[in-house]
Design a protein around this motif. Structure first.
Motif, PDB file in Angstrom:
ATOM      1  N   ALA A 113       0.843  -1.195   0.000  1.00 42.56           N
ATOM      2  CA  ALA A 113       0.000   0.000   0.000  1.00 42.56           C
ATOM      3  C   ALA A 113       0.876   1.241   0.000  1.00 42.56           C
ATOM      4  O   ALA A 113       1.951   1.283   0.593  1.00 42.56           O
ATOM      5  CB  ALA A 113      -0.901  -0.017   1.232  1.00 42.56           C
ATOM      6  N   LEU A 114       0.397   2.256  -0.675  1.00 43.63           N
ATOM      7  CA  LEU A 114       1.171   3.488  -0.796  1.00 43.63           C
ATOM      8  C   LEU A 114       1.159   4.244   0.514  1.00 43.63           C
ATOM      9  O   LEU A 114       0.120   4.426   1.140  1.00 43.63           O
ATOM     10  CB  LEU A 114       0.603   4.363  -1.915  1.00 43.63           C
ATOM     11  N   THR A 115       2.317   4.679   0.923  1.00 42.93           N
ATOM     12  CA  THR A 115       2.482   5.563   2.066  1.00 42.93           C
ATOM     13  C   THR A 115       3.011   6.881   1.529  1.00 42.93           C
ATOM     14  O   THR A 115       3.357   6.980   0.345  1.00 42.93           O
ATOM     15  CB  THR A 115       3.479   4.951   3.063  1.00 42.93           C
ATOM     16  N   PRO A 116       3.093   7.928   2.359  1.00 41.02           N
ATOM     17  CA  PRO A 116       3.660   9.186   1.849  1.00 41.02           C
ATOM     18  C   PRO A 116       5.042   9.015   1.226  1.00 41.02           C
ATOM     19  O   PRO A 116       5.357   9.630   0.213  1.00 41.02           O
ATOM     20  CB  PRO A 116       3.709  10.063   3.111  1.00 41.02           C
ATOM     21  N   THR A 117       5.872   8.142   1.805  1.00 36.84           N
ATOM     22  CA  THR A 117       7.215   7.927   1.253  1.00 36.84           C
ATOM     23  C   THR A 117       7.155   7.225  -0.092  1.00 36.84           C
ATOM     24  O   THR A 117       7.796   7.643  -1.068  1.00 36.84           O
ATOM     25  CB  THR A 117       8.064   7.117   2.235  1.00 36.84           C
ATOM     26  N   THR A 118       6.378   6.120  -0.153  1.00 34.54           N
ATOM     27  CA  THR A 118       6.288   5.386  -1.416  1.00 34.54           C
ATOM     28  C   THR A 118       5.575   6.207  -2.490  1.00 34.54           C
ATOM     29  O   THR A 118       5.878   6.075  -3.680  1.00 34.54           O
ATOM     30  CB  THR A 118       5.544   4.055  -1.206  1.00 34.54           C
ATOM     31  N   ALA A 165       5.851   9.425  -2.804  1.00 35.47           N
ATOM     32  CA  ALA A 165       6.888  10.337  -3.316  1.00 35.47           C
ATOM     33  C   ALA A 165       7.841   9.612  -4.257  1.00 35.47           C
ATOM     34  O   ALA A 165       8.241  10.153  -5.305  1.00 35.47           O
ATOM     35  CB  ALA A 165       7.656  10.959  -2.151  1.00 35.47           C
ATOM     36  N   LEU A 166       8.200   8.358  -3.905  1.00 32.95           N
ATOM     37  CA  LEU A 166       9.072   7.589  -4.783  1.00 32.95           C
ATOM     38  C   LEU A 166       8.385   7.290  -6.115  1.00 32.95           C
ATOM     39  O   LEU A 166       9.035   7.291  -7.185  1.00 32.95           O
ATOM     40  CB  LEU A 166       9.470   6.270  -4.093  1.00 32.95           C
ATOM     41  N   ALA A 167       7.087   7.023  -6.080  1.00 30.79           N
ATOM     42  CA  ALA A 167       6.350   6.767  -7.321  1.00 30.79           C
ATOM     43  C   ALA A 167       6.369   7.990  -8.230  1.00 30.79           C
ATOM     44  O   ALA A 167       6.559   7.892  -9.451  1.00 30.79           O
ATOM     45  CB  ALA A 167       4.910   6.359  -7.004  1.00 30.79           C
ATOM     46  N   TRP A 168       6.188   9.149  -7.635  1.00 30.42           N
ATOM     47  CA  TRP A 168       6.237  10.373  -8.448  1.00 30.42           C
ATOM     48  C   TRP A 168       7.640  10.594  -9.023  1.00 30.42           C
ATOM     49  O   TRP A 168       7.786  11.064 -10.164  1.00 30.42           O
ATOM     50  CB  TRP A 168       5.815  11.577  -7.600  1.00 30.42           C
ATOM     51  N   ALA A 213       1.565   6.715 -19.029  1.00 31.84           N
ATOM     52  CA  ALA A 213       0.660   7.558 -18.236  1.00 31.84           C
ATOM     53  C   ALA A 213      -0.691   6.901 -18.034  1.00 31.84           C
ATOM     54  O   ALA A 213      -1.401   7.202 -17.064  1.00 31.84           O
ATOM     55  CB  ALA A 213       0.500   8.921 -18.900  1.00 31.84           C
ATOM     56  N   ALA A 214      -1.091   5.998 -18.961  1.00 31.12           N
ATOM     57  CA  ALA A 214      -2.393   5.348 -18.822  1.00 31.12           C
ATOM     58  C   ALA A 214      -2.440   4.413 -17.618  1.00 31.12           C
ATOM     59  O   ALA A 214      -3.508   4.185 -17.040  1.00 31.12           O
ATOM     60  CB  ALA A 214      -2.722   4.569 -20.100  1.00 31.12           C
ATOM     61  N   GLY A 215      -1.280   3.865 -17.231  1.00 31.45           N
ATOM     62  CA  GLY A 215      -1.252   2.905 -16.124  1.00 31.45           C
ATOM     63  C   GLY A 215      -1.777   3.455 -14.817  1.00 31.45           C
ATOM     64  O   GLY A 215      -2.716   2.906 -14.224  1.00 31.45           O
ATOM     65  N   PRO A 216      -1.216   4.544 -14.293  1.00 28.57           N
ATOM     66  CA  PRO A 216      -1.701   5.068 -13.011  1.00 28.57           C
ATOM     67  C   PRO A 216      -3.137   5.579 -13.067  1.00 28.57           C
ATOM     68  O   PRO A 216      -3.764   5.732 -12.012  1.00 28.57           O
ATOM     69  CB  PRO A 216      -0.725   6.219 -12.716  1.00 28.57           C
ATOM     70  N   ALA A 251      15.441   1.846 -19.891  1.00 27.55           N
ATOM     71  CA  ALA A 251      15.402   0.494 -19.326  1.00 27.55           C
ATOM     72  C   ALA A 251      15.508   0.524 -17.797  1.00 27.55           C
ATOM     73  O   ALA A 251      14.881  -0.299 -17.108  1.00 27.55           O
ATOM     74  CB  ALA A 251      16.534  -0.343 -19.914  1.00 27.55           C
ATOM     75  N   PHE A 252      16.278   1.476 -17.261  1.00 26.11           N
ATOM     76  CA  PHE A 252      16.488   1.505 -15.804  1.00 26.11           C
ATOM     77  C   PHE A 252      15.188   1.699 -15.023  1.00 26.11           C
ATOM     78  O   PHE A 252      14.887   0.917 -14.116  1.00 26.11           O
ATOM     79  CB  PHE A 252      17.508   2.588 -15.459  1.00 26.11           C
ATOM     80  N   PRO A 253      14.341   2.733 -15.318  1.00 24.77           N
ATOM     81  CA  PRO A 253      13.070   2.831 -14.583  1.00 24.77           C
ATOM     82  C   PRO A 253      12.117   1.681 -14.885  1.00 24.77           C
ATOM     83  O   PRO A 253      11.292   1.327 -14.036  1.00 24.77           O
ATOM     84  CB  PRO A 253      12.504   4.181 -15.033  1.00 24.77           C
ATOM     85  N   LEU A 254      12.246   1.072 -16.102  1.00 21.18           N
ATOM     86  CA  LEU A 254      11.392  -0.081 -16.392  1.00 21.18           C
ATOM     87  C   LEU A 254      11.701  -1.250 -15.456  1.00 21.18           C
ATOM     88  O   LEU A 254      10.794  -2.023 -15.094  1.00 21.18           O
ATOM     89  CB  LEU A 254      11.573  -0.513 -17.841  1.00 21.18           C
TER      90      LEU A 254
END
Length: 406
Positions: free
Chosen positions: A7-12, A14-17, A57-60, A97-100
């Motif tokens: 589950a997303l927390t404030p930290t995760t 931020a990492l997702a963004w 962008a469609a994923g989120p 490839a790295f973020p993938l």
């Protein structure tokens, strides 16, 4: 991105963004380099980069992708296909490839994610080698090192997340257990207080009212033939009412019983015997044996209440003429014995306690003795009187003082 993912927390969050911005930034950089270098496929490069960005962008934004691993896998496959098309057009796409790697490890099961990362690394190496027309260790080190870093970071984060979840569940269980324990202690305290109140009411107010009732009945029988006797019974009833009013007031204020104020337990028991003899057709005699030692207030209160209840039972039920009350100091124990010459009873066939008929006396006396580590035994037989014995170990006053003040 899915129900199985942490589950997303404030930290995760931020990492997702940060991951979103990294992918968009790398796609913009790839398209920008294609335009700036004037490559022959600049238009298709920009179009492929834009398509890859839109697909990503469609994923989120799609709830189905966030809720299902299968949908997320198909979305990753679509993003990977567009990325492969971009990689076929420009070697700069190898950076994406790295973020993938992070996406694949985060959204897919562990084995499937690792397989996807390996496939992406191989594709990146092959695509870059195809564009440069050569192959060397340097081309392998970058994608492989990036994949290793991604695997270590994501799997490390997942391990930390699992440990954190275990601790959170443990804390919740401990909190729930503590709440249950607090409720259990509260309920136990309520029950103990109810039992204490029941004993106090039975041994003081109920017995006093019973004594007043007996005295008034005696006055009723004596009137009008023997007005002097009736007057004595009424006066005794009035004095009993005064004594019980004082007991009630002390009971409400949770103070020491009036009978123990300014005197010892032996003095209170002697006064109790004298009062009982004066008010009823019963000769109650007090005896003291052994060398008196100071008792804890709780013990004095308990023994006095037991004696009051025992003599009240003798007056109401035994039809006795003599009752002997003995307080004995036996070294490390103190004992109270109440013996009468009444009609007796069968202790095995006692009726069950009833709100109308009573019958709570013996149970209350036994509870008082057991609460202080003592015992109470009753010996009786029809026609042979009754002997009641309460035994308590001597306890330092400080250990039982709180029980005297409920």
């Amino acid at each position: 991105m899915n129900t199985a993912a942490p589950a997303l927390t404030p930290t995760t969050r931020a990492l997702a963004w940060c991951l979103h911005l990294l992918i968009i930034g790398l796609l913009v950089l790839t398209a920008g380099r294609g335009l700036a270098d004037g490559r022959p496929h600049a238009g298709p490069i920009v179009a492929a980069a834009a398509a890859c960005g839109l697909m990503y962008a469609a994923g989120p934004l799609l709830p189905r992708i966030r809720a299902s691993r299968r949908a997320a896998a198909w979305w990753l496959a679509a993003v990977g296909a567009v990325w492969l098309a971009l990689l076929a057009l420009t070697p700069d796409a190898v950076w994406v490839a790295f973020p993938l790697y992070f996406l694949q490890l985060h959204l897919l099961p562990r084995r499937a994610g690792l397989t996807a990362v390996i496939a992406t690394a191989v594709a990146a190496i092959a695509g870059f080698a195809a564009h440069t027309g050569s192959f060397g260790p340097a081309m392998v080190i970058g994608p492989v090192l990036g994949a290793a870093v991604a695997v270590a970071v994501v799997w490390g984060y997942q391990a930390l997340y699992r440990e954190s979840e275990q601790r959170r569940r443990l804390i919740e269980e401990l909190t729930a257990t503590r709440a249950d324990l607090a409720r259990a202690q509260h309920n136990a305290g309520v029950l103990a207080e109810r039992e204490r109140l029941a004993r106090e009411i039975h041994d003081t107010l109920a017995q006093g009212l019973s004594s007043i009732q007996l005295l008034l009945r005696a006055a009723e029988r004596a009137f009008p033939g023997r007005p002097d006797a009736a007057a004595r019974h009424v006066e005794s009833a009035r004095q009993a009412a005064v004594d019980n009013l004082a007991e009630a007031r002390r009971f409400v204020a949770a103070l020491t019983p009036p009978a123990l104020e300014g005197t010892t337990l032996a003095g209170a028991l002697e006064r109790l015997c004298a009062t009982t003899s004066a008010r009823h057709r019963l000769t109650a005699r007090f005896h003291l044996t052994g060398d008196p030692v100071p008792l804890a207030t709780a013990q004095e209160v308990a023994l006095l209440r037991i004696a009051q209840s025992a003599l009240a039972n003798t007056v109401r039920h035994a039809g006795a003429t003599i009752a002997e009350v003995t307080l004995s100091h036996l070294g490390d124990h103190v004992a109270l014995d109440v013996v009468d010459d009444g009609r007796g009873f069968d202790p095995v066939r006692l009726p069950a306690p009833d709100a109308e008929a009573g019958g709570f006396g013996l149970a209350a006396m036994r509870a008082r003795a057991q609460a202080l580590g003592g015992t109470l035994t009753v010996g009786s037989a029809p026609g042979h009187g009754t002997a009641l014995a309460a035994r308590m170990p001597l306890i330092p006053p400080a250990e039982t003082e709180p029980e005297a003040r409920p």
